[in-house]
Design a protein around this motif. Structure first.
Motif, PDB file in Angstrom:
ATOM      1  N   VAL B 264       0.852  -1.198   0.000  1.00 44.45           N
ATOM      2  CA  VAL B 264       0.000   0.000   0.000  1.00 44.45           C
ATOM      3  C   VAL B 264       0.887   1.247   0.000  1.00 44.45           C
ATOM      4  O   VAL B 264       0.651   2.201  -0.756  1.00 44.45           O
ATOM      5  CB  VAL B 264      -0.969  -0.012   1.201  1.00 44.45           C
ATOM      6  CG1 VAL B 264      -1.671   1.333   1.347  1.00 44.45           C
ATOM      7  CG2 VAL B 264      -2.003  -1.128   1.037  1.00 44.45           C
ATOM      8  N   ALA B 265       1.953   1.218   0.816  1.00 43.95           N
ATOM      9  CA  ALA B 265       2.886   2.350   0.843  1.00 43.95           C
ATOM     10  C   ALA B 265       3.580   2.508  -0.508  1.00 43.95           C
ATOM     11  O   ALA B 265       3.651   3.613  -1.067  1.00 43.95           O
ATOM     12  CB  ALA B 265       3.912   2.153   1.954  1.00 43.95           C
ATOM     13  N   ALA B 266       4.074   1.401  -1.047  1.00 40.55           N
ATOM     14  CA  ALA B 266       4.777   1.454  -2.339  1.00 40.55           C
ATOM     15  C   ALA B 266       3.841   1.971  -3.429  1.00 40.55           C
ATOM     16  O   ALA B 266       4.265   2.696  -4.333  1.00 40.55           O
ATOM     17  CB  ALA B 266       5.323   0.076  -2.707  1.00 40.55           C
ATOM     18  N   ALA B 328      12.965  12.133  -1.511  1.00 39.29           N
ATOM     19  CA  ALA B 328      12.207  12.760  -0.415  1.00 39.29           C
ATOM     20  C   ALA B 328      10.810  12.156  -0.322  1.00 39.29           C
ATOM     21  O   ALA B 328      10.295  11.903   0.782  1.00 39.29           O
ATOM     22  CB  ALA B 328      12.130  14.265  -0.637  1.00 39.29           C
ATOM     23  N   LEU B 329      10.211  11.892  -1.482  1.00 41.43           N
ATOM     24  CA  LEU B 329       8.881  11.274  -1.497  1.00 41.43           C
ATOM     25  C   LEU B 329       8.908   9.917  -0.800  1.00 41.43           C
ATOM     26  O   LEU B 329       8.017   9.596  -0.007  1.00 41.43           O
ATOM     27  CB  LEU B 329       8.399  11.117  -2.949  1.00 41.43           C
ATOM     28  CG  LEU B 329       7.052  10.430  -3.139  1.00 41.43           C
ATOM     29  CD1 LEU B 329       5.925  11.312  -2.614  1.00 41.43           C
ATOM     30  CD2 LEU B 329       6.803  10.096  -4.618  1.00 41.43           C
ATOM     31  N   GLY B 330       9.942   9.131  -1.095  1.00 38.46           N
ATOM     32  CA  GLY B 330      10.070   7.810  -0.466  1.00 38.46           C
ATOM     33  C   GLY B 330      10.081   7.936   1.055  1.00 38.46           C
ATOM     34  O   GLY B 330       9.385   7.194   1.759  1.00 38.46           O
ATOM     35  N   LYS B 335       7.210   7.326   6.225  1.00 37.16           N
ATOM     36  CA  LYS B 335       6.841   7.919   7.521  1.00 37.16           C
ATOM     37  C   LYS B 335       5.320   7.891   7.702  1.00 37.16           C
ATOM     38  O   LYS B 335       4.805   7.461   8.726  1.00 37.16           O
ATOM     39  CB  LYS B 335       7.348   9.368   7.539  1.00 37.16           C
ATOM     40  CG  LYS B 335       7.568   9.935   8.917  1.00 37.16           C
ATOM     41  CD  LYS B 335       8.332  11.250   8.796  1.00 37.16           C
ATOM     42  CE  LYS B 335       8.366  11.967  10.141  1.00 37.16           C
ATOM     43  NZ  LYS B 335       8.999  13.300   9.994  1.00 37.16           N
ATOM     44  N   LYS B 336       4.614   8.333   6.668  1.00 34.31           N
ATOM     45  CA  LYS B 336       3.151   8.375   6.713  1.00 34.31           C
ATOM     46  C   LYS B 336       2.562   6.988   6.991  1.00 34.31           C
ATOM     47  O   LYS B 336       1.598   6.848   7.724  1.00 34.31           O
ATOM     48  CB  LYS B 336       2.639   8.925   5.378  1.00 34.31           C
ATOM     49  CG  LYS B 336       1.133   8.927   5.238  1.00 34.31           C
ATOM     50  CD  LYS B 336       0.692   9.471   3.881  1.00 34.31           C
ATOM     51  CE  LYS B 336      -0.767   9.086   3.623  1.00 34.31           C
ATOM     52  NZ  LYS B 336      -1.193   9.361   2.250  1.00 34.31           N
ATOM     53  N   VAL B 341      12.000   2.512   4.913  1.00 33.41           N
ATOM     54  CA  VAL B 341      12.394   2.547   3.505  1.00 33.41           C
ATOM     55  C   VAL B 341      13.909   2.680   3.426  1.00 33.41           C
ATOM     56  O   VAL B 341      14.533   3.381   4.222  1.00 33.41           O
ATOM     57  CB  VAL B 341      11.693   3.713   2.749  1.00 33.41           C
ATOM     58  CG1 VAL B 341      12.157   5.079   3.243  1.00 33.41           C
ATOM     59  CG2 VAL B 341      11.927   3.596   1.235  1.00 33.41           C
ATOM     60  N   ASP B 342      14.491   1.927   2.493  1.00 34.30           N
ATOM     61  CA  ASP B 342      15.917   2.046   2.205  1.00 34.30           C
ATOM     62  C   ASP B 342      16.048   2.345   0.727  1.00 34.30           C
ATOM     63  O   ASP B 342      15.242   1.853  -0.068  1.00 34.30           O
ATOM     64  CB  ASP B 342      16.633   0.704   2.452  1.00 34.30           C
ATOM     65  CG  ASP B 342      17.121   0.607   3.872  1.00 34.30           C
ATOM     66  OD1 ASP B 342      17.552   1.642   4.412  1.00 34.30           O
ATOM     67  OD2 ASP B 342      17.043  -0.500   4.446  1.00 34.30           O
ATOM     68  N   HIS B 343      17.049   3.109   0.358  1.00 34.16           N
ATOM     69  CA  HIS B 343      17.295   3.273  -1.065  1.00 34.16           C
ATOM     70  C   HIS B 343      18.776   3.126  -1.352  1.00 34.16           C
ATOM     71  O   HIS B 343      19.622   3.311  -0.478  1.00 34.16           O
ATOM     72  CB  HIS B 343      16.749   4.604  -1.591  1.00 34.16           C
ATOM     73  CG  HIS B 343      17.546   5.783  -1.147  1.00 34.16           C
ATOM     74  ND1 HIS B 343      17.176   6.573  -0.085  1.00 34.16           N
ATOM     75  CD2 HIS B 343      18.703   6.283  -1.609  1.00 34.16           C
ATOM     76  CE1 HIS B 343      18.076   7.525   0.080  1.00 34.16           C
ATOM     77  NE2 HIS B 343      19.013   7.377  -0.822  1.00 34.16           N
TER      78      HIS B 343
END
Lengths: 432, 432
Positions: B264-266, B328-330, B335-336, B341-343
């Motif tokens: 859902v986050a992705a 930044a969006l990731g 957070k939301k 998340v890792d990049h």
């Protein structure tokens, strides 16, 4: 736990059990010993369980429980579906029987509580009655249903369906297991037959109610810090396969405003689907767990996304309302993104709500034991769902550590298991 | 085209070519014959091309073109990276040379135009000059770069990197191809050597400019119904791997408000990422083409989603602005949704813009031929990108049917190819 030979479920169970929940003939030690004895049948390298339905391991576990049933004075009967019944005569032995139990098969590398706890809890009530000299008014039957998990045929509940005479025998005869064996061959391998399976349908006039104890496989009881809870209904899953078809293209050479990206559309669909259940019902859930992108290359715009929506609720109306809203959402989003969408309803099982009066009797049983009666839905399917299609049912859930199941890490504290037996026993006594 | 023996690229090319574009010494028939002759080297069952970099098939194609170069009066030289140069003396033969060409290797089941058209277009200009008795002021070199596609080592451009002296030779020596052969072994298999490869670095003072003709591999020219266009820059891709880590759980037993669903986050991330490029630059693109869900079961809440974002623009500033906004969006979305998340930035190639004055000279060349000068970015990488890191470059794109490439169905009409040769020829004449 890394050395297989040193694994002892009994030790682990008794490790943090001080006997405080023992009483009224219920023994934590006996329950631990029996869980332990069954854990040794099909023990995996990861200290998990491997007892597929209709396997020799499942049969061995059934035979061991049947031996305990006999030792407890029950009259044991095996039916043509491999189900095992241990019957305790009632004072009025021609009254309809109350039945309790579950299954002893497992998923390929499963845990030691799923199913087994339900069978042994029912048997522990019999042991307690025996110790305290209690005989119920109505006959009581402990049941072991065959092949609940369906690890073998990718679809289970064959034992309870046999007893209830539901399920399509012709569909079953078409099934092939992971080793290429047909349903008939699998039955024969453990001394059963198709004819016997067909004959396992029981005269339902003999039965008043079925009550099943099962681990929760969720975290609600853990969050509430309660040993067990009252199941309000068994959710019926509907599985819908969606295929979003856009147009594949080169990630570098296709401007943003000239794309028909199937994954961007699918993403909006997933994000919006998550909001639907709570708009419809408190107990409804919708999950997109499985998704495939085609061609799935870093530098290729996705041409196709196939995904599966699993929608559940314990009420048919609200479950179907969620299904309808999700189907409409798929159409709206495809239209908005100018791509195609197809859907295919792969499964649509009816939910089985549990009668209010049964829940009230369970509530009273909790109160009798001075315990708090917490109610929760069952999202997973159980034998009780099959029985509940035609007979009254009740269900009790036992707290699961971290909500884990179908996994060697599956765990329920012995104290919580014993507390559940107390509630089950009280409920059975209240139902006389 | 189903019978392999009957496949004739020449017939297909000439089928809808009426010779109308022939003139000024440029011959559609010769171009078709040469495309056809190369198509037969490494022809696949699907009538595609299989000429991996540093393969015997690639070498055979180079040798055939070298023979044509010699027949056309060019002085042929092979360097240690396997690059082939055919030099036409200029009237001022000590002036810096203009170079044009591309590559003749292909992806495993590729098409017949990608690369080959660029080499044969440059050679066709030489043929036309020869027929019309034109000698350029400056020397002109037709080039075949080795292994542009990188099908072999999952990363190409080895020929142009050799000539430019860019690329890390130690990294290349660590490469292993799909058959387990090291870079050095692969070179040796076609008569090359690591020492020779290192020595292939050219004195760049000898070169004024490189101009490459290539098929578009997109649909912009097709939509504009134009035979060819002016490339404004070569986008530099940045590939970022994102891992969204939530918590797996049972789809039925986890209430909607108690989930940390990675998919859902992705999904929100994918949906929002699509909006970013157009906020930053007209030519920027961002694509999520590859995505994996774990554990990817219909009834399991996704615990992890790994996906790759491919971000490109022809300007470094705006490309990096898109990268920063996506990163930044990731973070915001993780957070939301209360997940991790890792990049990991897997690739960050600098874009190569094409100088305004070079574009103007190309524009003039289109106008001289009475053709409309349409400008478009290149989203894909090319040898010109490597050369453009240190030397002025120009690029012309030829219309691609349906934007298809790296595919046996790749197609450009012969009339469009010939029109491109006319523009290239005029540009080379204007650049004297």
């Amino acid at each position: 736990m890394s050395d297989e030979n040193s694994f002892s479920l009994k030790e682990l169970l008794l490790n943090d059990y001080n006997g405080q929940q023992d009483g009224d003939g219920v023994s934590g030690n006996r329950l631990a010993e029996r869980l332990d004895a069954i854990s040794k049948i099909g023990l995996t390298e990861d200290n998990g369980s491997n007892r597929p339905g209709f396997s020799h391991e499942e049969k061995q576990a059934k035979d061991l429980v049947a031996k305990w049933m006999e030792e407890a004075g029950l009259e044991v009967r095996h039916d043509g579906a491999g189900n095992v019944f241990g019957r305790l005569a009632g004072k009025q032995n021609d009254a309809k029987a109350i039945m309790s139990g579950s299954h002893v098969d497992s998923v390929p590398n499963g845990g030691h509580f799923d199913g087994v706890l339900g069978v042994l809890s029912a048997l522990e009530v019999v042991e307690a009655w025996k110790e305290t000299g209690y005989q119920p008014e109505k006959p009581f039957e402990v049941v072991i249903f065959s092949d609940e998990e369906g690890a073998r045929f990718n679809g289970g509940l064959h034992g309870s369906e046999g007893m209830m005479g539901t399920g399509d025998i012709n569909e079953k005869l078409e099934l092939t297991d992971t080793n290429g064996l047909r349903f008939a061959e699998v039955l024969e391998d453990v001394g059963l037959s198709v004819e016997g399976y067909k004959a396992s349908k029981r005269n339902l006039d003999e039965l008043e109610m079925f009550v099943e104890v099962h681990i929760e496989q969720g975290k609600r009881l853990e969050k509430e810090n309660l040993p067990c809870g009252i199941v309000t209904g068994i959710a019926g899953p509907s599985w819908i396969e969606f295929t979003f078809s856009g147009e594949a293209g080169h990630a570098g050479n296709t401007p943003m405003n000239d794309r028909n990206d199937a994954l961007v559309a699918a993403s909006e669909f997933i994000f919006e689907t998550e909001k639907i259940p709570s708009q419809v019902s408190d107990s409804a859930v919708a999950t997109i767990g499985k998704l495939h992108v085609k061609p799935n290359g870093v530098n290729v715009i996705p041409g196709e996304v196939k995904l599966y929506v699993d929608i559940r609720d314990i009420y048919l109306d609200s479950r179907d309302e969620v299904v309808n809203r999700v189907l409409a959402l798929g159409d709206d989003i495809a239209k908005k993104h100018n791509i195609d969408v197809d859907h295919f309803v792969k499964m649509r099982v009816s939910p089985v709500p549990i009668a209010e009066e049964t829940q009230q009797l369970l509530e009273k049983s909790f109160q009798d034991k001075g315990m708090s009666a917490y109610k929760l839905p069952s999202g997973a399917g159980h034998d009780a769902q099959i029985v509940g299609g035609k007979l009254p049912i009740a269900m009790l859930f036992t707290k699961s550590k971290d909500g884990l199941s179908h996994n060697p890490e599956e765990w329920s504290d012995l104290a919580d298991c014993v507390q559940t037996v107390h509630v089950l026993k009280r409920f059975l006594e209240n139902a006389q």
